[in-house]
Every structure is written in structure tokens, then in C-alpha cells.
Write a protein that holds these residues in place. Sequence first.
Motif, short mmCIF file in Angstrom:
data_model
loop_
_atom_site.label_atom_id
_atom_site.label_comp_id
_atom_site.label_asym_id
_atom_site.label_seq_id
_atom_site.Cartn_x
_atom_site.Cartn_y
_atom_site.Cartn_z
N PRO A 323 0.82 -1.23 0.00
CA PRO A 323 0.00 0.00 0.00
C PRO A 323 0.85 1.27 0.00
O PRO A 323 0.38 2.32 -0.41
N ASP A 327 1.27 1.48 -7.04
CA ASP A 327 0.10 2.24 -7.49
C ASP A 327 -1.03 1.27 -7.85
O ASP A 327 -0.92 0.07 -7.60
N ASN A 328 -2.06 1.77 -8.51
CA ASN A 328 -3.23 0.92 -8.78
C ASN A 328 -3.07 -0.03 -9.96
O ASN A 328 -4.00 -0.73 -10.34
N THR A 390 -3.79 -2.78 -2.38
CA THR A 390 -3.71 -1.32 -2.51
C THR A 390 -4.00 -0.62 -1.17
O THR A 390 -3.89 0.60 -1.08
#
Length: 451
Positions: A323, A327-328, A390
Amino acid sequence: MKIGETMEKIVVVGGGLAGSEAAAILLRAGYEVTMIEQKPVHFSGAHKLPGLAELVCSNSLRSDRAANAVGLLKEELEKLGSLLMRAARATAVPAGRALAVDRHAFSAMVTETLLKQPNFHLERREVTNLPEGPEPVIIATGPLTSEPLLKAIAKVTGEEALSFYDALAPIVDNSSIDMSKCFLLSRYDEGADYLNFPMNKEEFLHFYEVLTTAEVVPLAHGDGQFFEGCLPIEEIARRSMHALRFGPLKPVGLEAGPDGRRPYAVLQLRREDKAGQSWNIVGFQTRLKQPEQKRVLAAVPGLENAKILRYGAIHQNAFVAAPLVLDNTMGLIKAPWIHIAGQLSGVEGYVESMAHGLLTALLVIIAQRGLNVPPPPPTTALGALFSHVTGAVRLSKKIYEPHNVHWGLFPPLEEACNKAQRGEKRYERGATDFAAWQKLLSEKLNLSVLE
Ligand SMILES: Cc1cc2nc3c(=O)[nH]c(=O)nc-3n(C[C@H](O)[C@H](O)[C@H](O)COP(=O)(O)OP(=O)(O)OC[C@H]3O[C@@H](n4cnc5c(N)ncnc54)[C@H](O)[C@@H]3O)c2cc1C
């Protein structure tokens, strides 16, 4: 691909579960994939097979029921045409309610399928540095990522890798088992897939005494955290005798044994191969010294002369503080062309690692091609893994621990219902939301089938 168009290229480092699944989906989407795998030039302490997609310890992909989180995850993988799930079904061995595979046949099928693809290239070497961009790279080197690469990742992210300890269970030779002292039965009388070694109270107490006084191999760094979902058997025993008898040696559901009564405790063995030539000891992951493993097993009636084909062992598992550093698209915030897939991201387990490999590859394809497809919804099992990695389900992004997929990673149900219905309701919600997401994905992305 149209004539004149150049093929999109990607490098996948690590040909384990996540790397192989990622490579498969990238090939299916039309990418040219170069995989770099260190075996057989360099083996980690747990890997032994030269092929790709090696299951290092047990051969179980856990429960095969959809109404639990890992069952839902497997179902989603199958709906997306996962190569590894296809290989798992093709190489399954009888294991009651679980999906277990012949580890050798499973690895061979995945390896052969990938090697047959014209756009797949396999380089056998250890990667010690992070490749330069801008072409995307997926790092799927797993919990036993070699030290130089871990250091290279830490240098870029500015965060040292985190770690926990995980252990392997021994495998024993069928011909060394005293079959007169065990019986074949799956728990709750659902088939006859497991070998059960019943113990009466006296035998169990003797086993417990031998187990708790046996010597262990010291941890590499003195102290450390174990993964709670897969504790070494001696650690469970050290916590309490009951934890052992209500845990890996629980006799429940095995009343249909030879005398029709529930034994005091039962040790179970699961087939390693269809013919049952070797057996994996269920829940027996251990860091006992090797001669002690023999001595402890000999305290189980029926395993007095068990020949151990592979000994249990402890390994330090690394993972990144996802996290904080990803990134996503599972890309490193500080080097976004590098994506981290599989257990190195902080998912835990075979199925989760495959799933995270597939998810990462999809996220990369979606981002690279600018497809308007969001990540899978958090109510789906793939979405729950995405939320976990995430940090979306955490109170603090700084407290990050590896997790198997479980209902706690999913959003709560909107409607109140009793405990017995909860799994079913979550499954129904996940399946509905997954179908809608998959429809959207398939409108934007064509995935071929790998022959
Ligand atoms: C000892 C142990 C026991 C486990 N037991 C279980 C279990 O029983 N059940 C379960 O569900 N999960 C288990 N796990 C957890 C986990 O599910 C597996 O480790 C899983 O294989 C992780 O998948 P992966 O693809 O992320 O990594 P892996 O499957 O480990 O694949 C990583 C690949 O990368 C390669 N590699 C590593 N470093 C480099 C490098 N620098 N350059 C090139 N290649 C490299 C490795 O050789 C390997 O092939 C266990 C893990 C360990 C360590």
C-alpha cells in the motif's frame, strides 16, 4: 494485430505461479512475452523442480466450494480462462472437498503450454537489478526472491522488504507406510481420498511429548513472525495441546473409520500423485531438524518406518509494503514500469498468487491500451485481493500483513442475515458483480485461448 503494427512487448521476471499466469494472459492478449526465470541455474531453498509454476509445499489449492472466498476466487479465475486453473483440473488428484494436484504434472503442463507459444521466450538466469523502462516489466519472483533483486527493489522504493516465516511439510513414500494401522477416508465420509492415522489418547499424548521436545532449526534472523494461517506444527503444539487436537490433528468427520468411533486424534496424508506413490502430510509444515522429523513421525502408529522423500523446512518469505510503494496497476510508484505480482505483493497462498499474477497482467494491459475498464469490484474475490494490496481495506496503510483471500477482505453485506447464509449471500453478490465486470472487460479486450 494488423499488418505493420509492432507487437507489444513485456518482460516477466519469475516463472512461478504468478509469473506463469501473468505470461499466459499477456500472450492471450497478443503480447510478446520474455520470461526470465532463475531455475535451474539458481534454486531458492524451497524450489526443486526445473519447470515453471512449481507448487513448493503442499499440493492443495484448498477448498473447491464456491461458497467460500477461495472457492469464489478459483471460480473467477476459471471464468477468465486461467491457464493454471486449467492445468490444476487436468492434473487433479483425489482430495475430498479440496482441489489438489500432481505437482510434477501440473508444472509440466504449464511449462509445455507456455513453451509452445510462438511469442513466448524463456531465459534461464537470475535477475539481480531492476530492468530499465519504459517497456513494462512484471516482477513475480515470489516470497523467496533472491537477495540482490530484493535489495534493488528496496533501493528504488526506499522501503526495506518485510518478511515472515513459512514452512514446508514432509512428503513420505507410500511403500514405507504400515497400511494395517491407517484407513482411507475423506472427512465427513465424502469419498476415500485421504490416508488417516488414528490415535487413541495415550498414543496422542506420546506423539505430543515427542513433538514438543524435538529440536528445531533456528530461525535465520533469530526472531521473527510466522504466518498465522500456516503455522509450523511444533509451534501450534507449543501454544497448546488442544490447538493441535482441534487443529491439524482434529478427528471430527472421521467417525466412519474401521471401528465406527471418533478417534482421539487423526493425522491425515494427502496424495501427491494419482497413484498414491507418495503422500504429503496435511498441516505438518515444520522446522524440526531432519532426524527429529523422522523421530516425531515414528511416534505416529503406522508411520514408524516412514521414509521421508522430502523433509519439512522453514523459509523467510519476503513481501513489499504494497500500500505504500505500489500504485493501482501494481506499479512501483517510484518506477511505474515495474509491476509487482504474486506473493511478493503481500497476497498469500498458491491460488492468491496465481490470481494476483493474472490481475496484475490485466491491469497492465488495461493501462497500456487505455481501455476504459475499472479494477474488479471489491465484492468479487479478485477485487478483494486488489483492495488488500492497494490498502483500501486497511485502517492504516502502514500496518500491512500478507493475507489469504477471506471474507474479511470483502465489504460487509448490505442486508442482515444469519451466519449460515452469509457465505452464500457473499458468493451470490460476488458472482453477480463479477459477471457485470467480466462483460465490460470482454467488450474491450479479446483474450484468445492458449492451446
Ligand atoms: C516454504 C513455503 C511453503 C509454502 N507452502 C504453501 C502451501 O502449502 N500452500 C499455499 O497455498 N501456499 C504456500 N506457500 C506460499 C505461496 O503460495 C507460494 O510461495 C507461491 O508459490 C507464491 O507464488 P509466486 O508466483 O508469487 O512465487 P513463486 O511461485 O515462488 O515463483 C517465483 C519464481 O521466481 C523465481 N525467481 C526468484 N528470484 C528470481 C530472480 N532474482 N531472477 C529470476 N527468477 C527468480 C523463482 O525461481 C520462482 O520460480 C508457501 C511458500 C513457501 C516459501
